[in-house]
Structures are given as C-alpha cells and as structure tokens.
Scaffold this active site. Structure first.
Site, mmCIF file in Angstrom:
data_model
loop_
_atom_site.group_PDB
_atom_site.id
_atom_site.type_symbol
_atom_site.label_atom_id
_atom_site.label_comp_id
_atom_site.label_asym_id
_atom_site.label_seq_id
_atom_site.Cartn_x
_atom_site.Cartn_y
_atom_site.Cartn_z
ATOM 1 N N GLU A 176 -18.024 20.063 1.081
ATOM 2 C CA GLU A 176 -18.338 20.519 2.439
ATOM 3 C C GLU A 176 -19.786 20.998 2.538
ATOM 4 O O GLU A 176 -20.524 20.635 3.458
ATOM 5 C CB GLU A 176 -17.400 21.664 2.844
ATOM 6 C CG GLU A 176 -15.938 21.277 2.922
ATOM 7 C CD GLU A 176 -15.190 21.370 1.596
ATOM 8 O OE1 GLU A 176 -15.819 21.244 0.532
ATOM 9 O OE2 GLU A 176 -13.967 21.572 1.646
ATOM 10 N N CYS A 185 -19.508 22.357 -3.567
ATOM 11 C CA CYS A 185 -18.368 21.711 -2.920
ATOM 12 C C CYS A 185 -18.828 20.603 -1.973
ATOM 13 O O CYS A 185 -19.968 20.607 -1.489
ATOM 14 C CB CYS A 185 -17.567 22.724 -2.114
ATOM 15 S SG CYS A 185 -16.770 23.985 -3.094
HETATM 16 N N1 THU Z 1 -13.838 21.560 -4.079
HETATM 17 C C1 THU Z 1 -14.511 21.062 -3.004
HETATM 18 O O1 THU Z 1 -15.485 20.332 -3.156
HETATM 19 N N2 THU Z 1 -14.069 21.389 -1.773
HETATM 20 C C2 THU Z 1 -12.919 22.062 -1.512
HETATM 21 O O2 THU Z 1 -12.570 22.242 -0.370
HETATM 22 C C3 THU Z 1 -12.106 22.571 -2.628
HETATM 23 C C4 THU Z 1 -12.729 22.474 -3.963
HETATM 24 C C5 THU Z 1 -14.255 21.129 -5.415
HETATM 25 C C6 THU Z 1 -14.910 22.147 -6.277
HETATM 26 C C7 THU Z 1 -14.606 21.616 -7.653
HETATM 27 O O3 THU Z 1 -15.564 20.628 -7.985
HETATM 28 C C8 THU Z 1 -13.270 20.916 -7.504
HETATM 29 O O4 THU Z 1 -13.100 20.697 -6.115
HETATM 30 C C9 THU Z 1 -12.098 21.708 -8.047
HETATM 31 O O5 THU Z 1 -12.021 22.962 -7.490
#
Ligand code: THU
Length: 138
Positions: free
Chosen positions: A57, A55
């Site tokens: 973050e 993710c």
């Molecule tokens: N994702 C993030 O990078 N951060 C978040 O807070 C929510 C989800 C990403 C993971 C994945 O690549 C995409 O968003 C869909 O879930």
C-alpha cells in the site's frame, strides 16, 4: 463503482507477482486510483532486516506521489498467498489517510478472489488529524 473496483482489484492482483517477499513468501499487490484517473500500483518490498519492509500500500502511494499525485479516490489490495482477505496494516492505514478521504472505497481480496469492500474511514476511524490538516497539497 463496482466496475472500476473490479479493474483496480485486477491491477492489484497482476502486480502482486512482482512482490519481493523472500522472507514471508506473502505477496501483496496494491492499486490506487488517482484523482485524474491514473492508476498506480505497488508491491511489498521486504528486507533482511525485516523492520525495513515496505508494504504494498505504501509502495503504491509512493509511486503516485512521486508522479505528482496528491489525492487518491480508491484502493485495491490483493493477497494471492492468503486464503482470507488481508486489510492494510496499522502503519499503512495512517499513511493511506494522508492521501485519501474517509469515504474513499477500499477492496481487499485473497486467493479465491473473495473480497471485502470497505472505506478508508471504516479502516481508520476517529481520524481527527485528517480534518485538522492545514495543507496536504504541498
Ligand atoms: N504486507 C503488505 O504489504 N500489506 C498488507 O496489507 C499486509 C502485509 C506485507 C508485509 C510483509 O512483506 C508481508 O506482507 C507479510 O506481513
């Protein structure tokens, strides 16, 4: 507070275009303000195994920690492919709590630039281990 959160959110928004999201098509950008005023950014990095996706973050935290930072003061998250603000996933909340105090401000916003302002403690309450941690500086 509001001016630096505006700047931080802008950085998260700008970096989201670097997201590697060929599977979900859901780009996420994150920006962290470190203790010394430096800003670190990150994006989601997906993988064809799905489960290995990182993710935005955690990507930003890894950038900052790799540069020598150990504490972050504020976090902004931008999800330009969403019509509602999307907060950090559960795994990220745990990792965020490792390097940020419960009082630290978090802003997350979506494609019409509406956002939610909250704190690490509101996103991840009853984090007793945070207080018990012996040393997060090494
Ligand atoms: N994702 C993030 O990078 N951060 C978040 O807070 C929510 C989800 C990403 C993971 C994945 O690549 C995409 O968003 C869909 O879930």
């Amino acid at each position: 507070m509001d001016s630096y959160m505006t700047e931080l959110f802008q950085k998260a928004w700008e970096i989201a275009r670097h997201a590697y999201a060929p599977y979900s098509h859901f780009r996420v950008g994150a920006a962290l303000l470190a203790e010394d005023g430096s800003i670190y950014t990150g994006v989601n990095v997906e993988n064809r195994s799905f489960g290995l996706t990182i993710c935005a973050e955690r990507s930003a935290i890894v950038q900052g920690v790799s540069a020598g930072q150990r504490k972050f003061r504020a976090l902004a998250i931008a999800t330009p492919d969403s019509s509602v603000p999307v907060g950090p996933c559960g795994a990220c909340r745990q990792v965020i709590s490792e390097f940020m105090d419960p009082q630290a401000p978090v802003r997350f916003g979506c494609n019409d630039h509406t956002y939610i302002d909250t704190t690490v403690g509101e996103l991840y309450p009853y984090d007793s281990l945070h207080d018990l941690a012996l040393n997060t500086n090494s």
